[in-house]
Write an enzyme that holds these catalytic residues in place. Structure first.
Site, short mmCIF file in Angstrom:
data_model
loop_
_atom_site.label_atom_id
_atom_site.label_comp_id
_atom_site.label_asym_id
_atom_site.label_seq_id
_atom_site.Cartn_x
_atom_site.Cartn_y
_atom_site.Cartn_z
N SER A 124 -1.40 7.06 12.13
CA SER A 124 -1.65 8.34 11.42
C SER A 124 -2.24 9.47 12.26
O SER A 124 -3.04 9.39 12.78
CB SER A 124 -2.46 7.76 10.15
OG SER A 124 -3.03 8.69 9.33
N TYR A 150 -10.39 3.04 7.09
CA TYR A 150 -8.89 2.79 7.54
C TYR A 150 -8.53 3.46 8.61
O TYR A 150 -7.84 3.12 9.48
CB TYR A 150 -8.30 3.48 6.19
CG TYR A 150 -6.75 3.80 6.54
CD1 TYR A 150 -5.79 2.83 6.47
CD2 TYR A 150 -6.36 5.15 6.66
CE1 TYR A 150 -4.43 3.07 6.77
CE2 TYR A 150 -5.01 5.65 6.93
CZ TYR A 150 -4.17 4.58 7.00
OH TYR A 150 -2.61 4.49 7.35
N LYS A 154 -6.79 2.15 12.48
CA LYS A 154 -5.46 2.66 13.16
C LYS A 154 -6.07 3.21 14.50
O LYS A 154 -5.13 2.95 15.58
CB LYS A 154 -5.11 4.02 12.49
CG LYS A 154 -4.24 3.58 11.02
CD LYS A 154 -3.05 2.89 11.05
CE LYS A 154 -2.57 2.50 10.02
NZ LYS A 154 -1.08 1.51 10.00
P1 NAD Z 1 3.01 0.59 1.93
O1 NAD Z 1 1.76 -0.02 1.43
O2 NAD Z 1 4.24 1.00 0.95
O3 NAD Z 1 3.69 -0.42 3.04
C1 NAD Z 1 2.96 -1.36 3.79
C2 NAD Z 1 3.48 -2.69 3.46
O4 NAD Z 1 2.93 -3.65 4.35
C3 NAD Z 1 3.58 -3.10 2.04
O5 NAD Z 1 4.87 -3.40 1.65
C4 NAD Z 1 2.57 -4.35 2.18
O6 NAD Z 1 2.87 -5.54 1.29
C5 NAD Z 1 2.78 -4.84 3.53
N1 NAD Z 1 1.71 -5.49 4.01
C6 NAD Z 1 0.31 -5.24 4.10
N2 NAD Z 1 -0.43 -6.17 4.62
C7 NAD Z 1 0.63 -7.05 4.95
C8 NAD Z 1 0.30 -8.37 5.79
N3 NAD Z 1 -1.18 -8.83 6.12
N4 NAD Z 1 1.26 -9.03 5.91
C9 NAD Z 1 2.41 -8.71 5.40
N5 NAD Z 1 2.77 -7.57 4.93
C10 NAD Z 1 1.84 -6.77 4.63
O7 NAD Z 1 2.42 1.82 2.73
P2 NAD Z 1 3.39 2.85 3.58
O8 NAD Z 1 3.02 4.14 3.19
O9 NAD Z 1 4.95 2.57 3.57
O10 NAD Z 1 2.84 2.81 5.03
C11 NAD Z 1 3.49 2.09 6.07
C12 NAD Z 1 2.44 2.17 7.27
O11 NAD Z 1 2.36 3.52 7.53
C13 NAD Z 1 1.12 1.81 7.03
O12 NAD Z 1 0.44 1.09 8.19
C14 NAD Z 1 0.06 2.96 6.81
O13 NAD Z 1 -1.23 2.91 6.95
C15 NAD Z 1 1.02 3.71 7.65
N6 NAD Z 1 0.60 5.23 7.14
C16 NAD Z 1 1.02 5.67 6.08
C17 NAD Z 1 0.97 6.87 5.62
C18 NAD Z 1 1.14 7.28 4.26
O14 NAD Z 1 0.70 8.35 3.53
N7 NAD Z 1 1.82 6.84 3.32
C19 NAD Z 1 0.47 7.97 6.46
C20 NAD Z 1 -0.06 7.56 7.82
C21 NAD Z 1 0.22 6.14 8.06
C1 WQD Z 2 -3.49 15.87 0.26
C2 WQD Z 2 -4.29 17.32 -0.15
C3 WQD Z 2 -6.49 16.74 -1.06
C4 WQD Z 2 -4.91 14.27 -4.49
C5 WQD Z 2 -4.02 10.63 3.24
C6 WQD Z 2 -5.05 9.84 4.23
C7 WQD Z 2 -4.26 9.79 5.46
C8 WQD Z 2 -2.71 9.70 5.41
C9 WQD Z 2 -2.07 10.30 4.42
C10 WQD Z 2 -2.36 7.26 5.75
C11 WQD Z 2 -5.55 17.26 0.23
C12 WQD Z 2 -5.46 17.31 -2.03
C13 WQD Z 2 -5.03 15.05 -3.26
C14 WQD Z 2 -5.19 14.79 -5.66
C15 WQD Z 2 -5.48 16.92 -4.55
N1 WQD Z 2 -2.51 8.08 4.97
N2 WQD Z 2 -5.48 16.43 -3.45
N3 WQD Z 2 -5.66 16.26 -5.66
O1 WQD Z 2 -6.00 13.13 2.43
O2 WQD Z 2 -4.24 14.59 3.59
O3 WQD Z 2 -4.08 12.33 3.77
O4 WQD Z 2 -2.87 10.38 3.20
O5 WQD Z 2 -2.56 7.26 6.67
O6 WQD Z 2 -4.84 8.87 6.20
O7 WQD Z 2 -6.10 10.43 4.29
O8 WQD Z 2 -3.53 13.07 1.77
O9 WQD Z 2 -2.36 13.28 -0.28
O10 WQD Z 2 -4.40 12.50 -0.45
O11 WQD Z 2 -4.25 14.87 -0.08
O12 WQD Z 2 -5.92 18.29 -4.66
O13 WQD Z 2 -5.36 14.23 -6.62
O14 WQD Z 2 -4.00 17.07 -1.66
O15 WQD Z 2 -7.95 17.18 -1.02
O16 WQD Z 2 -5.97 18.67 0.37
P1 WQD Z 2 -4.74 13.33 2.83
P2 WQD Z 2 -3.51 13.58 0.18
#
Ligand code: NAD
Ligand code: WQD
Length: 338
Positions: A124, A150, A154
């Site tokens: 991330s 979190y 990562k």
């Molecule tokens: P998500 O929660 O939809 O998908 C994660 C999946 O992992 C889920 O299906 C959950 O059931 C499964 N899971 C969690 N722990 C597990 C375990 N111990 N064993 C087996 N399965 C397990 O999330 P996503 O948005 O699809 O994110 C996928 C990956 O990308 C995650 O690692 C997340 O941290 C990372 N990521 C997400 C975002 C975002 O904003 N969505 C941003 C950056 C990084």
């Molecule tokens: C985006 C913008 C908020 C909600 C997060 C995690 C990051 C990654 C992605 C996993 C910001 C604003 C948000 C709301 C708002 N996840 N906001 N009202 O914080 O950039 O990233 O998700 O890895 O680790 O921190 O994403 O969608 O929460 O926020 O005004 O109800 O929207 O302040 O500027 P963020 P977000």
């Protein structure tokens, strides 16, 4: 090749499964369904006309992981599984460290035993220690001085992968640092299905548009940005999914990190405006206090992904809003209880 997707039933995993299947790969999913629904896998099969092998199991359980590797010939792994709520990680840090780190160690152990050398890891943009500069390139500092547990899980996993690759010259690892994944598949069949109140902006805006919630709380309008609201790099989840296909094809010995973003920032108000244009009426919002831990602005330098992987985002914020709305309005209860 057969690709094992840990967490493949989730938001990004399900979209990546579609892209992999449509590129001719075979897909096996291992997911505990702790934050997803088996219906997402059925929908992936519906979109692609291909079947997915699903193992329901917890990646922190070595016996369950061993069973998957024993039953399947895995060529490469994309490791999505993890817990991802920033707020929850602050209130339940142990659960986050245990789930995210243990699952990775169990997976890496099994890969070593079964001689699987190729790995793509879901990291991330949150791993970059904020120094206020943008765009953020891959050589930005990845340390532990981060806003929440979190993010630290990562960053720790990234360091673990580098240590492991230093000890095993055969490993080929791509670390993908996602910026802000948004949108849904254009079929409207798969998308983001947050449990409870969404933490992230786009799913919250979608639920306000649907009438599930009254208005968007905009977290602060006094940031040093063009309109005062926070600026982020919103990348369409289908582009992101294609980035995994490119990363697998481009794997090289050692560990390489890549930003997956668009390279462009959009403010909270720009997101709300773009969504309002799609639904053809204004999404209600109010300005509230800034959220603790937020930075003013974050967007990616995407030149390395373009130069090395030949990947670049194709879809716009407007596409993402239109696709998010197709998914939201067609599936107001997400995957429901199926
Ligand atoms: P998500 O929660 O939809 O998908 C994660 C999946 O992992 C889920 O299906 C959950 O059931 C499964 N899971 C969690 N722990 C597990 C375990 N111990 N064993 C087996 N399965 C397990 O999330 P996503 O948005 O699809 O994110 C996928 C990956 O990308 C995650 O690692 C997340 O941290 C990372 N990521 C997400 C975002 C975002 O904003 N969505 C941003 C950056 C990084
Ligand atoms: C985006 C913008 C908020 C909600 C997060 C995690 C990051 C990654 C992605 C996993 C910001 C604003 C948000 C709301 C708002 N996840 N906001 N009202 O914080 O950039 O990233 O998700 O890895 O680790 O921190 O994403 O969608 O929460 O926020 O005004 O109800 O929207 O302040 O500027 P963020 P977000």
């Amino acid at each position: 090749m057969r690709v094992l997707l840990t967490g493949g039933a989730g938001y990004i995993g399900s979209h990546t499964a579609v892209e992999l299947l449509q590129s001719g790969h075979e897909v096996t999913v291992l997911d505990s369904l702790v934050n997803s629904n088996v219906e997402s896998i059925r929908r992936v099969e519906q979109i692609t006309g291909r079947s997915v092998t699903l193992h329901i199991g917890d990646l922190t359980d070595p016996a369950q992981v061993e069973k998957v590797f024993a039953q399947e010939t895995v060529d490469a792994v994309v490791h999505f599984a993890g817990l991802k709520s920033v707020a929850e990680s602050v209130s339940q840090p142990l659960e986050y460290y245990r789930n995210n780190i243990d699952s990775t160690l169990v997976l890496l152990d099994a890969m070593a035993r079964w001689d699987v050398k190729d790995l793509v890891f879901s990291s991330s943009a949150t791993v970059y220690e904020p120094d206020g500069s943008n765009p953020v390139a891959e050589n930005g500092r990845v340390g532990l001085d981060l806003a929440n547990p979190y993010g630290r899980t990562k960053a720790m996993i990234e360091h673990i992968l580098r240590d492991l690759a230093a000890a095993d010259a055969g490993l080929r690892v791509a670390i993908l640092r996602y910026f802000n994944p948004v949108g849904a598949h254009s079929s409207g069949l798969i998308g983001e299905d947050p449990k409870g109140i969404p933490n992230n902006l786009m799913p919250y805006v979608s639920q306000v548009a649907q009438g599930i919630r009254d208005r968007v709380s905009v977290f602060g309008d006094q940031y040093d940005t063009p309109d005062g609201t926070g600026v982020r790099d919103y990348v369409h989840v289908v582009d992101l999914a294609a980035g995994h296909v490119a990363a697998l094809a481009g794997l090289r010995p050692g560990v390489e990190a890549f930003n997956l973003g668009t390279g462009r920032g959009a403010s909270v108000l720009e997101v709300i405006d773009a969504f309002s244009a799609v639904i053809e009426h204004p999404v209600p919002y109010e300005i509230v206090a800034p959220r603790a831990g937020d930075v003013a602005s974050s967007f990616a330098d995407v030149s390395k992904s373009k130069d090395v992987l030949g990947w670049e985002a194709q879809l716009t914020l407007e596409d993402a809003c239109a696709d998010a709305w197709r998914w939201q309005s067609g599936n107001p209860d997400g995957y429901g209880t199926s």
